[in-house]
Write an enzyme that holds these catalytic residues in place. Sequence first.
Site, mmCIF file in Angstrom:
data_model
loop_
_atom_site.group_PDB
_atom_site.id
_atom_site.type_symbol
_atom_site.label_atom_id
_atom_site.label_comp_id
_atom_site.label_asym_id
_atom_site.label_seq_id
_atom_site.Cartn_x
_atom_site.Cartn_y
_atom_site.Cartn_z
ATOM 1 N N GLU A 23 23.727 -71.192 38.673
ATOM 2 C CA GLU A 23 24.267 -71.805 37.527
ATOM 3 C C GLU A 23 22.761 -72.599 37.748
ATOM 4 O O GLU A 23 22.023 -72.039 38.712
ATOM 5 C CB GLU A 23 24.787 -73.128 38.078
ATOM 6 C CG GLU A 23 26.230 -72.541 38.362
ATOM 7 C CD GLU A 23 27.113 -72.744 36.996
ATOM 8 O OE1 GLU A 23 26.477 -72.752 35.558
ATOM 9 O OE2 GLU A 23 28.151 -73.047 36.397
ATOM 10 N N ASP A 42 30.756 -61.795 40.963
ATOM 11 C CA ASP A 42 31.510 -62.794 41.728
ATOM 12 C C ASP A 42 32.876 -63.266 41.798
ATOM 13 O O ASP A 42 33.860 -62.527 40.897
ATOM 14 C CB ASP A 42 30.632 -64.241 40.605
ATOM 15 C CG ASP A 42 30.760 -63.835 39.370
ATOM 16 O OD1 ASP A 42 31.424 -62.920 38.676
ATOM 17 O OD2 ASP A 42 29.941 -64.288 38.258
ATOM 18 N N HIS A 58 23.798 -69.197 32.718
ATOM 19 C CA HIS A 58 23.911 -68.424 33.954
ATOM 20 C C HIS A 58 24.451 -67.226 34.325
ATOM 21 O O HIS A 58 24.995 -66.009 33.589
ATOM 22 C CB HIS A 58 24.748 -69.186 34.982
ATOM 23 C CG HIS A 58 26.361 -69.019 34.559
ATOM 24 N ND1 HIS A 58 26.893 -70.139 34.127
ATOM 25 C CD2 HIS A 58 26.881 -68.309 33.632
ATOM 26 C CE1 HIS A 58 28.818 -68.974 33.701
ATOM 27 N NE2 HIS A 58 28.521 -68.336 33.878
ATOM 28 N N ASN A 94 24.619 -72.188 29.881
ATOM 29 C CA ASN A 94 23.742 -72.594 29.745
ATOM 30 C C ASN A 94 22.817 -71.748 30.739
ATOM 31 O O ASN A 94 22.114 -71.591 31.274
ATOM 32 C CB ASN A 94 24.584 -73.524 31.337
ATOM 33 C CG ASN A 94 25.165 -72.720 32.483
ATOM 34 O OD1 ASN A 94 25.367 -71.507 32.168
ATOM 35 N ND2 ASN A 94 26.006 -73.998 32.974
HETATM 36 C C1 GLP Z 1 31.358 -66.565 33.749
HETATM 37 C C2 GLP Z 1 30.953 -65.166 34.386
HETATM 38 C C3 GLP Z 1 29.444 -64.300 34.307
HETATM 39 C C4 GLP Z 1 29.878 -64.553 33.233
HETATM 40 C C5 GLP Z 1 29.968 -65.742 32.057
HETATM 41 C C6 GLP Z 1 30.242 -65.193 30.596
HETATM 42 O O1 GLP Z 1 31.154 -67.340 34.275
HETATM 43 N N1 GLP Z 1 30.864 -65.729 35.762
HETATM 44 O O2 GLP Z 1 29.334 -63.385 34.618
HETATM 45 O O3 GLP Z 1 28.625 -63.941 32.247
HETATM 46 O O4 GLP Z 1 31.629 -66.062 32.546
HETATM 47 O O5 GLP Z 1 31.651 -65.024 29.748
HETATM 48 P P1 GLP Z 1 31.821 -64.408 28.045
HETATM 49 O O6 GLP Z 1 31.840 -63.665 28.079
HETATM 50 O O7 GLP Z 1 33.561 -65.237 28.875
HETATM 51 O O8 GLP Z 1 31.419 -65.364 27.502
#
Ligand code: GLP
Length: 258
Positions: A143, A67, A138, A136
């Site tokens: 989402e 993304d 995702h 959440n």
């Molecule tokens: C962002 C990214 C996700 C990732 C999420 C969790 O939203 N788009 O790909 O999994 O963050 O991030 P973290 O690993 O910092 O908790």
Amino acid sequence: MKIIYAKDYDSMSRKAANIISAQVILKPNSVLGLATGSSPIGIYKQLIEWYEKGDLDFSACHTVNLDEYVGLDKTNDQSYAYFMYHNFFKDININMENTNVPNGTNTDAAGECARYNKVIQDLGGIDIQLLGIGHNGHIGFNEPGIAFEKETHCVELTQKTIDANTRFFNSKEEVPTHAYTMGIKNIMNAKKILLVACGAEKAEILYRMVTGKIEPSVPASILQLHNDVTIVADEAALTVINEKAPYLIERLPSCNKK
Ligand code: GLP
């Protein structure tokens, strides 16, 4: 689903890096699906270390990232293109032309999404997709919603995600509200999935993802239908699974040490 226990963040990173490393050794021209966020940073550090020791060669690999924020270009230090370059690509021998991240500056959303789907298709699909998980549920930026979005699409980020990401920006106003993300079908088409999670704040969602109903309100729950998913999670992220379904957790022999 295979759920591998890791004591802490370092151990989680090392175990997950071992899985990616095996992929690259067994298939040097692998297509690696990569992720951003704080969870995979330790994996990239470990892979760089093994590359520097001469154990890994990324020269024939291709990468596709999950993304990118809409509106940020690769020179913006909060863009995912910047993240990937600075946390991984600049320190390994990957050909930058073989790396792919959605183009956040393309204002033609439909055009950008179609282009990115074609990139994945032309590469012949993803060999291993690395994922983190949002609070959440995702994955990528898919989402919670009323339907699973299939292919790359432009998504409006939820307030929960915007709040979680605010820590990386100077102010709330600077946090992008939209992102381009691979869809659930792109992710599910990957031959293997490797999901990493750490910290107590992921414990409940991890339990729901693994044992709950498969529904778009918990996007990661769809992974229950994929036949090659490995989850590597630290002790804190595994607390709820450990309490309610401990038999799901695999503890490798090396767990005596780490
Ligand atoms: C962002 C990214 C996700 C990732 C999420 C969790 O939203 N788009 O790909 O999994 O963050 O991030 P973290 O690993 O910092 O908790």
